[in-house]
Write a protein that holds these residues in place. Sequence first.
Motif, mmCIF file in Angstrom:
data_model
loop_
_atom_site.group_PDB
_atom_site.id
_atom_site.type_symbol
_atom_site.label_atom_id
_atom_site.label_comp_id
_atom_site.label_asym_id
_atom_site.label_seq_id
_atom_site.Cartn_x
_atom_site.Cartn_y
_atom_site.Cartn_z
ATOM 1 N N ILE A 162 -34.296 -25.463 6.643
ATOM 2 C CA ILE A 162 -35.133 -24.375 7.148
ATOM 3 C C ILE A 162 -35.357 -23.336 6.055
ATOM 4 C CG2 ILE A 162 -35.158 -22.380 8.696
ATOM 5 C CD1 ILE A 162 -36.043 -24.804 10.135
ATOM 6 N N GLU A 163 -34.309 -23.023 5.311
ATOM 7 C CA GLU A 163 -34.432 -22.038 4.236
ATOM 8 C C GLU A 163 -35.484 -22.472 3.214
ATOM 9 O OE1 GLU A 163 -31.628 -19.816 0.871
ATOM 10 O OE2 GLU A 163 -30.730 -21.127 2.386
ATOM 11 N N ARG A 164 -35.491 -23.746 2.856
ATOM 12 C CA ARG A 164 -36.471 -24.242 1.880
ATOM 13 C C ARG A 164 -37.871 -24.281 2.489
ATOM 14 N NH1 ARG A 164 -32.240 -27.910 0.810
ATOM 15 N NH2 ARG A 164 -33.370 -29.653 1.790
ATOM 16 N N LEU A 165 -37.959 -24.613 3.771
ATOM 17 C CA LEU A 165 -39.261 -24.626 4.430
ATOM 18 C C LEU A 165 -39.844 -23.216 4.512
ATOM 19 C CD1 LEU A 165 -38.604 -27.119 7.389
ATOM 20 C CD2 LEU A 165 -39.675 -27.616 5.174
ATOM 21 N N VAL A 166 -39.003 -22.240 4.816
ATOM 22 C CA VAL A 166 -39.443 -20.848 4.866
ATOM 23 C C VAL A 166 -39.963 -20.409 3.500
ATOM 24 C CG1 VAL A 166 -38.687 -18.454 5.148
ATOM 25 C CG2 VAL A 166 -37.983 -20.185 6.814
ATOM 26 N N GLN A 167 -39.245 -20.738 2.459
ATOM 27 C CA GLN A 167 -39.678 -20.365 1.112
ATOM 28 C C GLN A 167 -41.031 -20.996 0.783
ATOM 29 O OE1 GLN A 167 -38.817 -18.216 -1.151
ATOM 30 N NE2 GLN A 167 -40.442 -18.944 -2.501
ATOM 31 N N ALA A 168 -41.219 -22.239 1.192
ATOM 32 C CA ALA A 168 -42.493 -22.911 0.929
ATOM 33 C C ALA A 168 -43.639 -22.225 1.666
ATOM 34 C CB ALA A 168 -42.409 -24.382 1.342
ATOM 35 N N ALA A 169 -43.348 -21.612 2.827
ATOM 36 C CA ALA A 169 -44.386 -21.011 3.662
ATOM 37 C C ALA A 169 -44.640 -19.540 3.351
ATOM 38 C CB ALA A 169 -44.019 -21.154 5.140
ATOM 39 N N THR A 170 -43.977 -18.979 2.357
ATOM 40 C CA THR A 170 -44.234 -17.579 2.019
ATOM 41 C C THR A 170 -45.626 -17.434 1.409
ATOM 42 O OG1 THR A 170 -43.269 -17.793 -0.194
ATOM 43 C CG2 THR A 170 -41.789 -17.095 1.598
ATOM 44 N N PHE A 171 -46.210 -16.255 1.582
ATOM 45 C CA PHE A 171 -47.544 -16.011 1.037
ATOM 46 C C PHE A 171 -47.547 -16.200 -0.478
ATOM 47 C CE2 PHE A 171 -50.709 -13.314 -0.939
ATOM 48 C CZ PHE A 171 -51.851 -13.660 -0.255
ATOM 49 N N ASP A 172 -46.527 -15.680 -1.138
ATOM 50 C CA ASP A 172 -46.491 -15.778 -2.598
ATOM 51 C C ASP A 172 -46.470 -17.233 -3.062
ATOM 52 O OD1 ASP A 172 -46.531 -13.048 -2.817
ATOM 53 O OD2 ASP A 172 -44.385 -12.825 -3.204
#
Length: 290
Positions: A214-224
């Motif tokens: 989940i942590e890696r998926l969240v990072q992938a979905a950040t605007f930046d």
Amino acid sequence: MADRKLYLGPLTDNRRWDRITIRPDDVIVVTPPKCGTTWMQTIVALLLSGDPEAETDLSIRMPWVDIRFREIDEVAGRLDAMTHRRCMKSHTPMDGLPLDATAQYLCVFRHPLDAHISFRNHVRNIPLTLFDAWYPEDDPDNVAFRRFLDGGPEGFDMDLMPLAHILRHFEAAKAVDERPNVTLFHYADMSRDLVGTMERVAHMLGVKHAPDVIERLVQAATFDNMKAHAERFAPSGGKGFFKSDDGFFHSGTSGQWRAHLTDGEIEAYDAVMDAHLSPEDRAWLEHGTG
């Protein structure tokens, strides 16, 4: 189609949904333009795959059913051939869509003025002349904002994203949001708490991943991250459709409208909002849950 409102514009034809056979586990992202459509589709794609490196290719794998650009027989055939769980996109309000009892409908909203300014930037980045009269590049008299306030929710106007169309989207979603398979999200809440948003979507989709995933998926979905890899995340990214894939992700911030609008224009917007929405509904549409 008889029990649905007709939305027929220069880009949109919601009768195309009559060719789509809804499956029980389908996910349909429903938004006005520039309100977080691509962001929510990306979140869904990442959660369903469990892979932060998954190729999203949204325009093909998660098609915009309403748009006339592709023949509906080709779109329907491609969807019918999919063996994995499907996600589709719509800019048609909920009262114009087939409302299946088992599919999931994710309705995403944004402060209307933020969506308007984002749409202004968007039309400068696409090779279509359709928007030029409403959104002139040289606009000292702010014609774009007058038409944003005056445009209607249906017909030709709706694809030009006037305030009335945003309000129709919101009212139509609110009318069915008590259904367990219809959920409203707000861009501001997604920005404030992306982790919580993705956990909420995962729960709705019935998918579970380990905390580190989940942590890696969240990072992938950040605007930046999405902006930095725009050729991967922008719809039709890397295919030369946009003048700039990076420009599709213009800023992702809120409140830019304050630098573009006069006090009189904001007062005129306030009058429309107050005439159509309760104070509680207006507060949510503009700011989310806070």
